[in-house]
Each structure stands twice: as C-alpha cells, then as structure tokens.
Enzyme design. Sequence first.
Site, PDB file in Angstrom:
ATOM      1  N   LYS A 170     -91.552 -74.669 -34.990  1.00 12.35           N
ATOM      2  CA  LYS A 170     -91.261 -76.066 -34.399  1.00 12.35           C
ATOM      3  C   LYS A 170     -89.733 -75.813 -33.542  1.00 12.35           C
ATOM      4  CE  LYS A 170     -88.747 -79.534 -34.838  1.00 12.35           C
ATOM      5  NZ  LYS A 170     -88.500 -79.840 -33.426  1.00 12.35           N
ATOM      6  N   GLU A 245     -79.403 -71.475 -41.844  1.00 10.97           N
ATOM      7  CA  GLU A 245     -78.544 -70.801 -40.786  1.00 10.97           C
ATOM      8  C   GLU A 245     -77.566 -72.068 -40.182  1.00 10.97           C
ATOM      9  OE1 GLU A 245     -75.872 -70.221 -38.362  1.00 10.97           O
ATOM     10  OE2 GLU A 245     -77.646 -69.589 -37.039  1.00 10.97           O
ATOM     11  N   CYS A 279     -72.756 -71.733 -33.153  1.00 11.28           N
ATOM     12  CA  CYS A 279     -72.271 -72.041 -34.674  1.00 11.28           C
ATOM     13  C   CYS A 279     -71.331 -70.792 -35.059  1.00 11.28           C
ATOM     14  CB  CYS A 279     -73.453 -71.695 -35.637  1.00 11.28           C
ATOM     15  SG  CYS A 279     -74.633 -70.483 -35.083  1.00 11.28           S
ATOM     16  N   GLU A 379     -67.064 -79.143 -37.331  1.00  8.21           N
ATOM     17  CA  GLU A 379     -67.789 -78.475 -36.355  1.00  8.21           C
ATOM     18  C   GLU A 379     -67.936 -79.358 -35.104  1.00  8.21           C
ATOM     19  OE1 GLU A 379     -72.086 -77.262 -36.555  1.00  8.21           O
ATOM     20  OE2 GLU A 379     -71.291 -75.217 -36.015  1.00  8.21           O
TER      21      GLU A 379
HETATM   22  P1  NAD Z   1     -80.727 -80.679 -35.977  1.00  7.08           P
HETATM   23  O1  NAD Z   1     -80.331 -79.852 -37.152  1.00  7.08           O
HETATM   24  O2  NAD Z   1     -80.602 -82.140 -36.170  1.00  7.08           O
HETATM   25  O3  NAD Z   1     -81.892 -79.984 -35.390  1.00  7.08           O
HETATM   26  C1  NAD Z   1     -82.322 -78.531 -35.397  1.00  7.08           C
HETATM   27  C2  NAD Z   1     -83.737 -78.455 -35.605  1.00  7.08           C
HETATM   28  O4  NAD Z   1     -83.947 -79.252 -36.738  1.00  7.08           O
HETATM   29  C3  NAD Z   1     -84.385 -79.299 -34.503  1.00  7.08           C
HETATM   30  O5  NAD Z   1     -85.615 -78.316 -34.092  1.00  7.08           O
HETATM   31  C4  NAD Z   1     -84.888 -80.597 -34.890  1.00  7.08           C
HETATM   32  O6  NAD Z   1     -85.910 -80.983 -34.180  1.00  7.08           O
HETATM   33  C5  NAD Z   1     -85.281 -80.220 -36.495  1.00  7.08           C
HETATM   34  N1  NAD Z   1     -84.888 -81.431 -37.311  1.00  7.08           N
HETATM   35  C6  NAD Z   1     -84.426 -82.462 -37.201  1.00  7.08           C
HETATM   36  N2  NAD Z   1     -84.541 -83.272 -38.347  1.00  7.08           N
HETATM   37  C7  NAD Z   1     -85.195 -82.826 -39.263  1.00  7.08           C
HETATM   38  C8  NAD Z   1     -85.713 -82.834 -40.373  1.00  7.08           C
HETATM   39  N3  NAD Z   1     -85.634 -83.879 -41.144  1.00  7.08           N
HETATM   40  N4  NAD Z   1     -86.538 -81.943 -40.868  1.00  7.08           N
HETATM   41  C9  NAD Z   1     -86.833 -80.799 -40.488  1.00  7.08           C
HETATM   42  N5  NAD Z   1     -86.442 -80.406 -39.136  1.00  7.08           N
HETATM   43  C10 NAD Z   1     -85.801 -81.430 -38.512  1.00  7.08           C
HETATM   44  O7  NAD Z   1     -79.418 -80.073 -35.006  1.00  7.08           O
HETATM   45  P2  NAD Z   1     -79.151 -80.982 -33.514  1.00  7.08           P
HETATM   46  O8  NAD Z   1     -79.162 -82.102 -33.479  1.00  7.08           O
HETATM   47  O9  NAD Z   1     -79.915 -80.162 -32.578  1.00  7.08           O
HETATM   48  O10 NAD Z   1     -77.811 -80.491 -33.480  1.00  7.08           O
HETATM   49  C11 NAD Z   1     -76.689 -81.375 -34.395  1.00  7.08           C
HETATM   50  C12 NAD Z   1     -75.601 -80.488 -34.687  1.00  7.08           C
HETATM   51  O11 NAD Z   1     -76.256 -79.459 -35.634  1.00  7.08           O
HETATM   52  C13 NAD Z   1     -74.752 -79.871 -33.679  1.00  7.08           C
HETATM   53  O12 NAD Z   1     -73.896 -80.682 -33.318  1.00  7.08           O
HETATM   54  C14 NAD Z   1     -74.076 -78.662 -34.562  1.00  7.08           C
HETATM   55  O13 NAD Z   1     -73.010 -79.275 -35.216  1.00  7.08           O
HETATM   56  C15 NAD Z   1     -75.099 -78.336 -35.480  1.00  7.08           C
HETATM   57  N6  NAD Z   1     -76.048 -77.118 -34.883  1.00  7.08           N
HETATM   58  C16 NAD Z   1     -76.040 -76.025 -35.510  1.00  7.08           C
HETATM   59  C17 NAD Z   1     -76.415 -74.759 -35.109  1.00  7.08           C
HETATM   60  C18 NAD Z   1     -76.329 -73.450 -35.596  1.00  7.08           C
HETATM   61  O14 NAD Z   1     -76.634 -72.570 -35.075  1.00  7.08           O
HETATM   62  N7  NAD Z   1     -75.622 -73.375 -36.475  1.00  7.08           N
HETATM   63  C19 NAD Z   1     -77.485 -75.068 -34.148  1.00  7.08           C
HETATM   64  C20 NAD Z   1     -77.741 -76.202 -33.482  1.00  7.08           C
HETATM   65  C21 NAD Z   1     -76.753 -77.399 -33.734  1.00  7.08           C
END
Ligand code: NAD
Length: 475
Positions: A170, A245, A279, A379
């Site tokens: 996903k 991660e 990240c 972050e």
């Molecule tokens: P997120 O964690 O909300 O989303 C990442 C993935 O998880 C997406 O595919 C999302 O649809 C999915 N997801 C969301 N809720 C979920 C749930 N309850 N169960 C399973 N999967 C779920 O991250 P985001 O909204 O894309 O970004 C928010 C913050 O996360 C950013 O501002 C940043 O700080 C952090 N981030 C970190 C990384 C990294 O590489 N470490 C990458 C993107 C975002």
Amino acid sequence: MRSHLKHFINGEWVESTGSNTIDVINPATEEVIGQISDGTTEDLDKAVAAARAAFPSFSQTTKEERIQLLNRIADEYEKRKSDIVEAITQELGSPLSMSEKSHYKMGLGHFRQAAKELESFEFTERRGNTLIRKEAIGVSGLITPWNFPTNQTSTKLASAFAAGSTVVLKPSELTPFAAIILAEVFQAAGLPKGVFNLVNGFGEVVGNGISSHPDIDFVSFTGSGAVGQKISENAAKTIKKVALELGGKSPLIILEDYDMKKAAKIAVSNVVFNSGQVCTAATRTLVPKSKHDEFIEAVKEVLPDFRVGDPQDSKSFLGPLVSEKQYHRVQGYIEKGLEEGATLIAGGTGKPEGLEKGYFVKPTVFTNVQNSMVIAQEEIFGPVMSILAYENLNEAIEIANDTIYGLAGYVIGEDVETVEKVASSIRAGRIVVNGAAQDFSAPFGGYKQSGIGREWGDYGIEEYLEIKSVVGMPS
Ligand code: NAD
C-alpha cells in the site's frame, strides 16, 4: 489526467470493490492530476489471498531464478525511466533532475543490489549435525510514505523478492503513480501471478487492514512514529513481526579542522535535499564555537546555489513540499523557532517570491539554537536548518545524542581518529562522513525511536526470512 482506479491483484488490474476515489494533487500547481481508488478491506482480502496462494511456489524458487528475476525487473525498470521521472516530479514536486538522479536511481539501485547480494547469500548453514535454514517469511505487508516513492517501495520489494516472500503493497495515497508503474514493470518482467499485489487507499483502511490481517506474516513500514506505534499495537495481536523505519533529527558534527566553506555546502545540501522531506536529513548542525561566525558566512554564501523553483526547470534544486498540510506544518515550525528565540539567518515564513502558487517554502536557517528547543527536537520534514555551537567534542557528542531519534548522523572532518571517535559515539544506524555518496549495500535503519530492523542489501533480505534449525541432520 492519470486515472488509475484499479488495484493490481493476482497478476492483473482489477476493479475496486468500493466506488470512492482519491484525488492526487501536483504540489507545484495545486491542481488535481489524477485519481486512484479508495481501496477497501475486501480489496485487501483478495490481495492477501493471492499473495498467500502464490507463496508456496514462489518461496521454493531457486536463488538463481530469483537473481534472474531481479535483473529482469531492473532491466524493465530502466526502460520506464522517463515515465518514472515524470510521475515522481508530478506527484511529489521533486525537480526533474532530482527525480532522475536520486529517486529513479535509488529504485534501480535496490533491485540491482539485491540480485548482487543473492549471488553470495547463503540460505543454509551446517553446524555439525544441525542444519540451519533461512526460509521466506511468508506474506509481507508493505506500507510506504510519499517522500521517496521509488526508493522506499523498491528497497522493500527487492528484499522480499530476493528472500522468496510474496507481498501486498500500500503506497502513500499522496504519491501512488510511481508504484503503479512498478506494477507494470513487474508484469513486463514476468513476475509470477500473486507474488506482487498493490492495493491503493488510505492508511486508516488498507494500512490498518494490513497490520491486523491474520494472513500477513510480516509488516514493513516507513513513515511517521505515530503510525508506526499503531502498526506495532495491531501487529501484536497476531504476533506479527514488524520492521519500522520512522523519523529522525540527525546531527551533523563539523570538526574544527575542516574547511568551513566545503562544510557549509555539505551541511546545507543535506538539509534542503528533497525539500527537506528526508528522514535522514541532517537538521541539527553542530559547529565549533571558534568557527561559528565563519560557518554562518559560508552558509549565507552557498545557500543561493540551492534554488527553489518550478520542478520542471532544470535550474531548480528544491521543489515544493508535498502537500498543503506539510506546508502549514513547516510554517508552524518556522514560527516556533522565531518564538523560541533562535536567530534567523535566512528564509523565514511565507512563500519564496514569485512562487505564490504551489506549496513552496523558503530554505530557512536558524542559529543560536538550543538543543532543548522544539525546532531542535522535533522532525520538521522541511528545509529548516538549526545551527548549534559547541565548546568541545564531548559536548558535541552529548548534544548529538540528546534526542529520541537515532536514524543517522554526519561527521565532517579531516583527522581520521577524531572522525572515527565521533562516528562510534553517535547512537544512530547510519553515519555519513564528509558527504559520502550512497552505498546500496550498507544497512539502513534506526536506533531508539527511529525504528526497528534494517533495510538495504543483505541485511534487508534477512528481514524477510525466518530461521529454522534442523537438529540431528545426518551428513
Ligand atoms: P504517515 O505515517 O501518516 O503515512 C505513511 C504511510 O502510512 C502512508 O502510506 C499512509 O497511508 C499509511 N498510514 C497512515 N495511517 C495508517 C494506519 N493507521 N495504519 C497503517 N498505515 C497507515 O506519514 P505521512 O502523513 O505521510 O507524514 C507525516 C510525518 O511522518 C511527516 O511529516 C514525517 O515527519 C514523517 N515521515 C517520515 C518518513 C520517513 O521516511 N521516516 C517518511 C514520511 C513521513
């Protein structure tokens, strides 16, 4: 307009069982550029069933067959270069040159590296009369974020395929098109039916479904800490293995013996790369007090080289942030930095001149930052640099480790012994010295709240394997 309303299940594109759709927005123009399906739990169940059915035969393929498969995937991926670059630029807002030099190349790098690792990878080991076997873990559920649409998907997929695991992916609903092209790549490469399944949709439905699904054996997630926690809680109910991660607030320690202009270039590029949506971004820059003023002047000098602008313009180094939500989040942190009393050196709130449309932000630099400030602890996920001055190396290391995160650390210096001391003292999973280039064989992952597990190269493949002991095996 890209209209991709089907999921990829059991080797074909199938209609969603639901009728809701999700708009995908180009962050540089704020325009809707396409739609995907808002996947349902029924869609997910079908995908998991297909992955489960494909597992017995795929897990029994030979190492040689999987090496060939990974190389065929890499060959097909190369044929789709311009499509991948264009899709990432449109959905993420990454400048074309970055989409090619970084995003496209990283995806390719993981497939080629996994094939190479397999050549010397041992799936069995003998210890006297005991045979230790490494066997594919089963069905893996992969959940990926938007900031590196091909890197994060490809590292997980390459490792899973190398190990003989079947998958359900996903991708982020913000950047789904690169993953759709990957599905086409796998089809063209002749990946057996059911080995790769793609279900688009929101995290609350499809992502949540993956972490709690009784027929998924392993979840590999990249994204925010809050979602990582939820995934762990859900997965615990079926004792599922989880790899996470998550975020970072990585320190970059500049040693006194290094040229400050060169150091400033490395430091700034590590903060503004991918518009700071990384990240491992080196967002806390630690400079010796004696060199602080010289360093600030060097930062001011190099900063204009990193131009913010239209992602279609070859002169742009930074595009917009991915979404309006991220734009407001980053603005909030810049305001917080000002409120907390940090000194603004460059950038600040608002959009850069001439870039009023799109989620563009100004590359922003603060100095006189205290490590207790919010901008030094949380972050930001935007191009915001916090400069902290240190008195001596022990203090620098103490500041570097005073964080809940431990994803990466950076050292810039000449003296090998001191560089080594600093590298071994930072509690983080990856330390980069003097702006070194990527190494696809180097394990990637975090200490502390930055995550659990490792990706990339042979360590990445290990995550998708179970270990079995056959005791009393006659030789
Ligand atoms: P997120 O964690 O909300 O989303 C990442 C993935 O998880 C997406 O595919 C999302 O649809 C999915 N997801 C969301 N809720 C979920 C749930 N309850 N169960 C399973 N999967 C779920 O991250 P985001 O909204 O894309 O970004 C928010 C913050 O996360 C950013 O501002 C940043 O700080 C952090 N981030 C970190 C990384 C990294 O590489 N470490 C990458 C993107 C975002």
